[in-house]
Design a protein around this motif. Structure first.
Motif, PDB file in Angstrom:
ATOM      1  N   LEU A  99       0.749  -1.111  -0.093  1.00 11.63           N
ATOM      2  CA  LEU A  99      -0.068   0.144  -0.066  1.00 11.63           C
ATOM      3  C   LEU A  99       0.963   1.357   0.018  1.00 11.63           C
ATOM      4  CD1 LEU A  99      -2.917   1.454   0.441  1.00 11.63           C
ATOM      5  CD2 LEU A  99      -2.380   1.050   3.064  1.00 11.63           C
ATOM      6  N   ILE A 100       0.525   2.265  -0.994  1.00 12.98           N
ATOM      7  CA  ILE A 100       1.223   3.329  -0.900  1.00 12.98           C
ATOM      8  C   ILE A 100       0.395   4.835  -0.760  1.00 12.98           C
ATOM      9  CG2 ILE A 100       2.645   5.077  -2.306  1.00 12.98           C
ATOM     10  CD1 ILE A 100       4.432   2.527  -3.278  1.00 12.98           C
ATOM     11  N   LEU A 101       0.489   5.424   0.315  1.00 11.14           N
ATOM     12  CA  LEU A 101      -0.426   6.621   0.716  1.00 11.14           C
ATOM     13  C   LEU A 101       0.248   7.781  -0.086  1.00 11.14           C
ATOM     14  CD1 LEU A 101      -1.288   5.849   4.241  1.00 11.14           C
ATOM     15  CD2 LEU A 101      -2.263   4.923   2.106  1.00 11.14           C
ATOM     16  N   ILE A 102      -0.360   8.818  -0.737  1.00 14.62           N
ATOM     17  CA  ILE A 102       0.109  10.011  -1.459  1.00 14.62           C
ATOM     18  C   ILE A 102      -0.465  10.917  -0.390  1.00 14.62           C
ATOM     19  CG2 ILE A 102       0.007  11.415  -3.424  1.00 14.62           C
ATOM     20  CD1 ILE A 102      -0.421   8.701  -4.959  1.00 14.62           C
ATOM     21  N   ASN A 161       4.624  -2.430   3.092  1.00 10.47           N
ATOM     22  CA  ASN A 161       4.644  -4.052   2.408  1.00 10.47           C
ATOM     23  C   ASN A 161       3.532  -4.903   2.817  1.00 10.47           C
ATOM     24  OD1 ASN A 161       7.557  -3.292   1.509  1.00 10.47           O
ATOM     25  ND2 ASN A 161       8.046  -3.565   3.728  1.00 10.47           N
ATOM     26  N   LEU A 162       3.298  -5.797   1.962  1.00  7.14           N
ATOM     27  CA  LEU A 162       2.078  -6.532   2.236  1.00  7.14           C
ATOM     28  C   LEU A 162       1.940  -7.521   3.516  1.00  7.14           C
ATOM     29  CD1 LEU A 162       3.010  -9.881   1.666  1.00  7.14           C
ATOM     30  CD2 LEU A 162       3.201  -9.293  -0.389  1.00  7.14           C
ATOM     31  N   ASP A 163       3.143  -7.285   4.241  1.00  9.96           N
ATOM     32  CA  ASP A 163       3.022  -7.822   5.550  1.00  9.96           C
ATOM     33  C   ASP A 163       2.774  -6.726   6.653  1.00  9.96           C
ATOM     34  OD1 ASP A 163       5.465  -6.495   5.599  1.00  9.96           O
ATOM     35  OD2 ASP A 163       6.560  -8.328   6.584  1.00  9.96           O
ATOM     36  N   GLY A 164       2.281  -5.664   6.255  1.00  8.80           N
ATOM     37  CA  GLY A 164       2.058  -4.463   6.927  1.00  8.80           C
ATOM     38  C   GLY A 164       2.964  -3.751   7.574  1.00  8.80           C
ATOM     39  N   SER A 165       4.549  -4.120   7.418  1.00  5.96           N
ATOM     40  CA  SER A 165       5.455  -3.286   7.664  1.00  5.96           C
ATOM     41  C   SER A 165       5.886  -2.067   7.026  1.00  5.96           C
ATOM     42  CB  SER A 165       6.879  -4.299   7.733  1.00  5.96           C
ATOM     43  OG  SER A 165       7.096  -4.684   6.314  1.00  5.96           O
ATOM     44  N   GLN A 166       6.171  -0.985   7.799  1.00  7.66           N
ATOM     45  CA  GLN A 166       6.514   0.115   6.921  1.00  7.66           C
ATOM     46  C   GLN A 166       7.959   0.097   5.954  1.00  7.66           C
ATOM     47  OE1 GLN A 166       6.649   3.923   9.208  1.00  7.66           O
ATOM     48  NE2 GLN A 166       5.761   4.989   7.281  1.00  7.66           N
ATOM     49  N   MET A 181       5.427  10.327  -0.110  1.00  3.65           N
ATOM     50  CA  MET A 181       5.035   8.939  -0.328  1.00  3.65           C
ATOM     51  C   MET A 181       5.242   8.188   1.005  1.00  3.65           C
ATOM     52  SD  MET A 181       6.879   6.158  -3.111  1.00  3.65           S
ATOM     53  CE  MET A 181       8.326   5.804  -2.010  1.00  3.65           C
ATOM     54  N   ASP A 182       4.192   7.464   1.412  1.00  3.52           N
ATOM     55  CA  ASP A 182       4.191   6.572   2.677  1.00  3.52           C
ATOM     56  C   ASP A 182       3.793   5.265   2.353  1.00  3.52           C
ATOM     57  OD1 ASP A 182       4.186   5.830   5.294  1.00  3.52           O
ATOM     58  OD2 ASP A 182       2.383   6.875   5.844  1.00  3.52           O
ATOM     59  N   MET A 183       4.712   4.248   2.398  1.00  8.51           N
ATOM     60  CA  MET A 183       4.599   2.966   1.906  1.00  8.51           C
ATOM     61  C   MET A 183       4.671   1.950   2.802  1.00  8.51           C
ATOM     62  SD  MET A 183       8.071   1.590   0.082  1.00  8.51           S
ATOM     63  CE  MET A 183       7.428   0.009   0.070  1.00  8.51           C
TER      64      MET A 183
END
Length: 285
Positions: A45-48, A62-67, A58-60
């Motif tokens: 997930l990437i938040l703009i 990973n699929l395991d929830g880690s930043q 950009m705040d990203m």
């Protein structure tokens, strides 16, 4: 939550425009939307977001929830989104990340939308303790590392996130699902590691597969491709100050490490797949 699915040569993320949306539990949302069976399906997930120091942030995750701190393919899509969806109206923009502000040049296609993005990825970090990697050497270049009973030679580079580069004669038969987690969680890497397995095609062309920490094998990794180009220069495997084509499972990236500037430039495409809306309210209570 409204979202846009985008990818950079197959490295796909769910993008949310936080100029308009609020995501209060991004780690949980990342895990939910990334699931390819029960969610949207993505590498994360990437938040703009709005930024006080750049055109956007950009705040990203990973699929395991880690930043994560930085994603080369992801930031190209952030730039495309920012232009195509009207957050910016210029073709030279800045994006704030956890690893600093990145500067991007946008190339427009015939449809007036962004088709290609060149990113100034900044200077590579080569000092062991800053990457970080546990070593008695100040830099880890072609150094032996025992992983699960086998000795590999690694070169360590950070592009805002840590990478270990391993050169191999064959990538097709690589059991990356087995060896990838062994590298990722090795005691030599305090913050875990992204691992690139690389085959040298010629002095201008490299092939790679990547195991990303928190995501597993992905079709592409932009910071990984940059780290591979840097490592290959340090090991004398490619021509210095010349563009290198890095061939990934999802497509090709062009990487240039300008030694005089000590800056790495990455050029590649960014693609919008679709827009949608999904209920994540049950995750944010």
């Amino acid at each position: 939550m409204k979202f846009t699915k985008m990818h950079g040569i197959g490295n796909d993320y769910v993008y949310v425009n936080c100029f308009e949306e609020t995501v209060s539990n991004p780690s949980a949302v990342a895990k939910f939307v990334s699931d390819r069976h029960f969610g949207i399906g993505s590498d994360g997930l990437i938040l703009i977001k709005p930024s006080d120091v750049a055109d956007c942030e950009m705040d990203m995750y990973n699929l395991d929830g880690s930043q994560g701190a930085m994603c080369g393919n992801g930031i190209r899509c952030v730039a495309k989104y920012a232009y195509d969806y009207g957050i910016v109206n210029k073709t030279n923009i800045s994006v704030a990340t956890k690893s600093g502000i990145k500067y991007l040049d946008l190339t427009l296609g015939d449809d007036g939308k962004v088709s290609l993005v060149k990113v100034n990825m900044g200077a590579p970090i080569l000092t062991s303790r800053q990457i970080p990697v546990v070593s008695t050497k100040e830099q880890v270049i072609d150094e032996p590392l025992n992983v699960d009973g086998t000795t590999y030679h690694i070169t360590a580079v950070s592009m805002g996130n840590p990478h270990a580069i391993v050169y191999m004669d064959d990538l097709k038969d690589l059991d990356i699902e087995k060896i990838g987690p062994k590298f990722e969680n090795h005691i030599a890497f305090p913050d875990r590691i992204n691992t690139e397995f690389v085959k040298v095609i010629d002095r201008h062309t490299l092939q790679m597969r990547v195991w990303e920490r928190g995501s597993g094998e992905t079709l592409a990794c932009g910071t990984g491709a940059c780290a591979v180009a840097v490592a290959s220069t340090l090991n004398g495997l490619v021509d210095e100050d010349q563009p290198v084509t890095v061939k990934l499972l999802g497509g090709d990236l062009q990487i240039l490490w300008n030694r005089q500037e000590n800056l790495v430039y990455m050029t590649g495409p960014a693609t919008t797949v679709f827009d949608g809306e999904i209920d994540v309210s049950f995750l944010e209570k």
